[in-house]
Design an enzyme around this catalytic site. Sequence first.
Site, PDB file in Angstrom:
ATOM      1  N   CYS A 224       0.872  -1.181   0.000  1.00  0.00           N
ATOM      2  CA  CYS A 224       0.000   0.000   0.000  1.00  0.00           C
ATOM      3  C   CYS A 224       0.907   1.228   0.000  1.00  0.00           C
ATOM      4  O   CYS A 224       2.044   1.145  -0.454  1.00  0.00           O
ATOM      5  CB  CYS A 224      -0.958  -0.021   1.190  1.00  0.00           C
ATOM      6  N   ALA A 225       0.444   2.338   0.515  1.00  0.00           N
ATOM      7  CA  ALA A 225       1.263   3.556   0.485  1.00  0.00           C
ATOM      8  C   ALA A 225       2.385   3.520   1.517  1.00  0.00           C
ATOM      9  O   ALA A 225       3.544   3.793   1.200  1.00  0.00           O
ATOM     10  CB  ALA A 225       0.391   4.792   0.694  1.00  0.00           C
TER      11      ALA A 225
END
Length: 108
Positions: free
Chosen positions: A68-69
């Site tokens: 993810c980020a």
Amino acid sequence: MKKWQDVTPQKLLELLESGEAESKQIIDVREPFEWDYYHLEGSALIPMNAVPSRMSELDDTGPIYIVCAHGVRSVAVCNYLEEQGYSNLRNVSGGMAAIASLKGFQYD
């Protein structure tokens, strides 16, 4: 007790470079606008909220790398998939922000 493992962004890049991992094994759980900004070529975009309805797209015959980020949503997805019976999960710690910094991209 969790069964999935953490993998560092550096290790993931090394696995990709050596051919021990393929980009199709990487599931990016960010939102489309985040993906559009920067993503690993060949990885699959399955936003976190879409994972339950798209689990049939996951190939559990080898490791699945969840990114993810920053490594928060990916932990939640690893936990969820483990509850659903997936066992070969890898959480990419630090997420795309850490990968981008290793690859020399600026990522906000």
